[in-house]
Design a protein around this motif. Structure first.
Motif, mmCIF file in Angstrom:
data_model
loop_
_atom_site.group_PDB
_atom_site.id
_atom_site.type_symbol
_atom_site.label_atom_id
_atom_site.label_comp_id
_atom_site.label_asym_id
_atom_site.label_seq_id
_atom_site.Cartn_x
_atom_site.Cartn_y
_atom_site.Cartn_z
ATOM 1 N N HIS A 71 58.728 -6.338 87.473
ATOM 2 C CA HIS A 71 59.295 -6.185 88.811
ATOM 3 C C HIS A 71 59.462 -4.733 89.257
ATOM 4 O O HIS A 71 59.843 -4.501 90.410
ATOM 5 C CB HIS A 71 60.667 -6.871 88.872
ATOM 6 N N GLN A 72 59.220 -3.750 88.402
ATOM 7 C CA GLN A 72 59.556 -2.386 88.777
ATOM 8 C C GLN A 72 58.722 -1.878 89.958
ATOM 9 O O GLN A 72 59.114 -0.939 90.642
ATOM 10 C CB GLN A 72 59.459 -1.435 87.583
ATOM 11 N N GLY A 73 57.611 -2.543 90.233
ATOM 12 C CA GLY A 73 56.841 -2.185 91.418
ATOM 13 C C GLY A 73 57.532 -2.559 92.712
ATOM 14 O O GLY A 73 57.103 -2.128 93.794
ATOM 15 N N VAL A 125 61.815 5.772 95.712
ATOM 16 C CA VAL A 125 62.417 5.732 94.378
ATOM 17 C C VAL A 125 61.316 5.645 93.324
ATOM 18 O O VAL A 125 61.396 6.297 92.278
ATOM 19 C CB VAL A 125 63.396 4.553 94.256
ATOM 20 N N ARG A 126 60.282 4.852 93.592
ATOM 21 C CA ARG A 126 59.162 4.781 92.655
ATOM 22 C C ARG A 126 58.529 6.159 92.482
ATOM 23 O O ARG A 126 58.179 6.563 91.369
ATOM 24 C CB ARG A 126 58.104 3.792 93.150
ATOM 25 N N ALA A 127 58.376 6.874 93.597
ATOM 26 C CA ALA A 127 57.774 8.207 93.527
ATOM 27 C C ALA A 127 58.642 9.152 92.707
ATOM 28 O O ALA A 127 58.137 9.947 91.904
ATOM 29 C CB ALA A 127 57.569 8.763 94.938
ATOM 30 N N LEU A 128 59.957 9.040 92.894
ATOM 31 C CA LEU A 128 60.879 9.883 92.131
ATOM 32 C C LEU A 128 60.808 9.556 90.650
ATOM 33 O O LEU A 128 60.683 10.460 89.800
ATOM 34 C CB LEU A 128 62.307 9.679 92.645
ATOM 35 N N LEU A 129 60.855 8.274 90.302
ATOM 36 C CA LEU A 129 60.863 7.874 88.901
ATOM 37 C C LEU A 129 59.509 8.103 88.226
ATOM 38 O O LEU A 129 59.444 8.290 87.013
ATOM 39 C CB LEU A 129 61.267 6.406 88.781
ATOM 40 N N VAL A 164 58.187 6.594 84.804
ATOM 41 C CA VAL A 164 58.244 5.174 85.147
ATOM 42 C C VAL A 164 57.031 4.853 86.016
ATOM 43 O O VAL A 164 56.880 5.403 87.109
ATOM 44 C CB VAL A 164 59.537 4.824 85.900
ATOM 45 N N SER A 165 56.165 3.954 85.554
ATOM 46 C CA SER A 165 54.965 3.633 86.317
ATOM 47 C C SER A 165 54.421 2.281 85.914
ATOM 48 O O SER A 165 54.771 1.730 84.861
ATOM 49 C CB SER A 165 53.884 4.701 86.092
ATOM 50 N N GLY A 166 53.547 1.737 86.765
ATOM 51 C CA GLY A 166 52.876 0.482 86.466
ATOM 52 C C GLY A 166 53.807 -0.713 86.520
ATOM 53 O O GLY A 166 54.964 -0.626 86.917
ATOM 54 N N ARG A 167 53.262 -1.847 86.116
ATOM 55 C CA ARG A 167 54.059 -3.077 86.014
ATOM 56 C C ARG A 167 53.403 -3.997 84.990
ATOM 57 O O ARG A 167 52.246 -3.805 84.612
ATOM 58 C CB ARG A 167 54.185 -3.768 87.368
ATOM 59 N N GLY A 168 54.148 -4.989 84.550
ATOM 60 C CA GLY A 168 53.618 -5.926 83.560
ATOM 61 C C GLY A 168 53.330 -5.239 82.236
ATOM 62 O O GLY A 168 54.069 -4.367 81.784
ATOM 63 N N SER A 174 51.149 -3.082 81.481
ATOM 64 C CA SER A 174 50.814 -1.661 81.587
ATOM 65 C C SER A 174 52.001 -0.812 82.013
ATOM 66 O O SER A 174 51.857 0.400 82.201
ATOM 67 C CB SER A 174 49.667 -1.468 82.587
ATOM 68 N N ALA A 175 53.170 -1.424 82.165
ATOM 69 C CA ALA A 175 54.343 -0.693 82.646
ATOM 70 C C ALA A 175 54.839 0.311 81.616
ATOM 71 O O ALA A 175 54.801 0.059 80.406
ATOM 72 C CB ALA A 175 55.462 -1.674 82.994
ATOM 73 N N GLN A 176 55.302 1.433 82.108
ATOM 74 C CA GLN A 176 55.962 2.433 81.280
ATOM 75 C C GLN A 176 57.338 2.710 81.873
ATOM 76 O O GLN A 176 57.524 2.700 83.088
ATOM 77 C CB GLN A 176 55.142 3.721 81.229
ATOM 78 N N GLY A 177 58.303 2.956 80.989
ATOM 79 C CA GLY A 177 59.650 3.270 81.454
ATOM 80 C C GLY A 177 60.440 2.078 81.943
ATOM 81 O O GLY A 177 61.399 2.236 82.700
ATOM 82 N N ALA A 178 60.053 0.870 81.509
ATOM 83 C CA ALA A 178 60.730 -0.329 82.000
ATOM 84 C C ALA A 178 62.193 -0.377 81.594
ATOM 85 O O ALA A 178 63.022 -0.936 82.323
ATOM 86 C CB ALA A 178 60.011 -1.581 81.497
ATOM 87 N N ALA A 179 62.540 0.190 80.449
ATOM 88 C CA ALA A 179 63.944 0.179 80.017
ATOM 89 C C ALA A 179 64.821 0.917 81.022
ATOM 90 O O ALA A 179 65.895 0.439 81.402
ATOM 91 C CB ALA A 179 64.071 0.809 78.637
ATOM 92 N N LEU A 180 64.357 2.088 81.488
ATOM 93 C CA LEU A 180 65.110 2.829 82.499
ATOM 94 C C LEU A 180 65.155 2.048 83.802
ATOM 95 O O LEU A 180 66.209 1.923 84.435
ATOM 96 C CB LEU A 180 64.476 4.201 82.711
ATOM 97 N N ALA A 181 64.008 1.498 84.207
ATOM 98 C CA ALA A 181 63.954 0.747 85.461
ATOM 99 C C ALA A 181 64.879 -0.461 85.439
ATOM 100 O O ALA A 181 65.426 -0.858 86.478
ATOM 101 C CB ALA A 181 62.521 0.309 85.743
ATOM 102 N N SER A 182 65.098 -1.051 84.272
ATOM 103 C CA SER A 182 65.904 -2.267 84.188
ATOM 104 C C SER A 182 67.337 -2.055 84.651
ATOM 105 O O SER A 182 68.010 -3.015 85.034
ATOM 106 C CB SER A 182 65.895 -2.812 82.753
ATOM 107 N N TYR A 183 67.814 -0.818 84.616
ATOM 108 C CA TYR A 183 69.177 -0.510 85.046
ATOM 109 C C TYR A 183 69.265 -0.219 86.536
ATOM 110 O O TYR A 183 70.352 -0.266 87.111
ATOM 111 C CB TYR A 183 69.718 0.687 84.257
ATOM 112 N N LEU A 184 68.127 0.084 87.168
ATOM 113 C CA LEU A 184 68.108 0.523 88.569
ATOM 114 C C LEU A 184 67.473 -0.485 89.502
ATOM 115 O O LEU A 184 67.458 -0.276 90.715
ATOM 116 C CB LEU A 184 67.358 1.854 88.684
ATOM 117 N N LEU A 185 66.973 -1.590 88.967
ATOM 118 C CA LEU A 185 66.216 -2.572 89.755
ATOM 119 C C LEU A 185 67.150 -3.522 90.504
ATOM 120 O O LEU A 185 67.181 -4.732 90.237
ATOM 121 C CB LEU A 185 65.287 -3.359 88.842
#
Length: 406
Positions: free
Chosen positions: A333-335, A341-345, A350-354, A356-367
């Motif tokens: 879901h990070q997309g 915010v995506r550009a900042l992260l 933090v990039s991609g999804r599924g 191929s996603a990177q940084g999902a742990a960080l995104a999980s707190y901000l989603l």
């Protein structure tokens, strides 16, 4: 009125991951209605929360006279969440906070002389302050405490000024403050600022000034997220008189076993940040639950005379935590985060999804986006209902008639 024996609800931190708590609470309310226990009192006489869990806890406590309606109200917010309700996600807002903050990290030594270039956090959570006034009617709390609809509400924050972990509590009857190593508790008239402070994720959201005392002239000190340095998350509930506790976590304790290794070379900043936040938000609760279980086991081995000689007492605990990795759910879901915010992260990894996603742990707190929060709510409901018999036995609620027939 609340049910007896006196049951405490303990809600951990975790930013957007706290949507899982809402699903668990919805399932509890559902079982309560099906069993006919809705005619009884509020199931949670003590409500304790940290970080985003403090906001959920306060919303429940401030509507403790209508438990089902309180849960439904919280659910409506989390089911329709958008990041803009929590932090500024527009281009200008991101530039004013996050872009300046990252610039200070990279070339701050060049522009330190510019007094105006002193951003306090990655994101500006001013919208959350407005949301709190809408969904957490703290002005109702004194009347509900007086009417014994709830016995106590406690929220925790970390004092940047002193390094102490502080529990602020508001109770129906006087409760003596307690003091432990690097842990302080004090009565307070709770305000939205206490909730903002408790949920101020380090580096991500700005610190908040709070009075260190009950009096109007108490000195103001700076506070951040209550999960930092929180060595005993269940302790406030016990100090406030809980005889049993329901603990809702936000990850790790009941996730699928096995190692999870993020592929790639040297860990990027988002990977390190996500690991750090997980350590802050998740590890202490696991340790404290294990400590509670060891104490209960030790007390069960003592004679009646020996148990009377110790101040310790057994505390029955029901612990609910995600059965799936929330990082993996966030990756899908990070997309959906707002483009600025995506550009900042993306700048921290933090990039991609599924897959191929990177940084999902960080995104999980901000989603704070409904696609993600709804999936966590559904998971919370499913996890709780999978343990239906255990939950009914814990509360002492009868099995629904339809269940008996089946």
């Amino acid at each position: 009125m609340y049910e007896t024996p006196l049951t405490a609800l303990v809600l951990s931190g975790g930013g957007a991951r706290a949507a899982y708590q809402v699903g668990v609470l919805r399932a509890i309310a559902r079982l309560r209605r099906a069993s006919g226990a809705i005619q009884r009192r509020n199931p949670f006489g003590i409500v304790c929360g940290t970080s985003a869990g403090a906001i959920n806890a306060a919303a429940l406590a401030c509507n403790a006279d209508h438990f089902d309606a309180a849960v439904e109200g919280i659910s409506q917010v989390w089911e329709h969440f958008h990041a803009e309700q929590v932090y500024r996600a527009d281009s200008l807002g991101v530039i004013r906070s996050g872009a300046q903050w990252l610039t200070m990290l990279s070339i701050g030594w060049l522009i330190a002389r510019w007094r105006k270039a002193r951003p306090r956090s990655l994101l500006d959570n001013a919208p959350l302050h407005e949301l709190l006034h809408q969904v957490v009617p703290l002005q109702r709390l004194p009347r509900l405490l007086q009417g014994r609809h709830v016995q106590a509400l406690a929220v925790t924050a970390s004092n940047y000024s002193s390094g102490e972990h502080v529990t602020f509590y508001q109770a129906a009857a006087p409760v003596a403050p307690w003091l432990r190593s690097q842990r302080v508790a004090m009565p307070a008239m709770l305000t939205p600022d206490h909730l903002l402070a408790s949920s101020a994720i380090p580096f991500v959201f700005p610190a908040v000034e709070l009075p260190m005392g009950e009096h109007a002239d108490a000195p103001l000190e700076w506070f951040g997220d209550g999960s930092m340095r929180q060595t005993a998350p269940i302790s406030p509930a016990i100090h406030l008189g809980a005889q049993r506790v329901v603990v809702i976590g936000a990850g790790r304790m009941q996730e699928p076993p096995g190692r999870h290794v993020e592929s790639g070379g040297y860990p990027h900043l988002a990977q390190i940040a996500g690991h750090t936040l997980s350590s802050i938000f998740l590890d202490a609760l696991t340790v404290d639950v294990e400590r509670l279980q060891r104490i209960n086991h030790t007390l069960s081995l003592l004679s009646d005379e020996a148990r009377l000689a110790t101040p310790l007492r057994p505390i029955e605990a029901l612990v609910i935590a995600p059965s799936q990795r929330l990082d993996d759910i966030a990756a899908a879901h990070q997309g959906n985060l707002p483009a600025p915010v995506r550009a900042l992260l993306r700048g921290v990894g933090v990039s991609g999804r599924g897959r191929s996603a990177q940084g999902a742990a960080l995104a999980s707190y901000l989603l704070f986006e409904s696609s993600y929060t709804r999936e966590l709510i559904a998971l919370g409901e499913s996890d709780l209902l999978a343990r239906r018999d255990e939950v009914l036995a814990f509360f002492g609620w009868p099995v629904a008639r339809t269940d008996r027939q089946s």
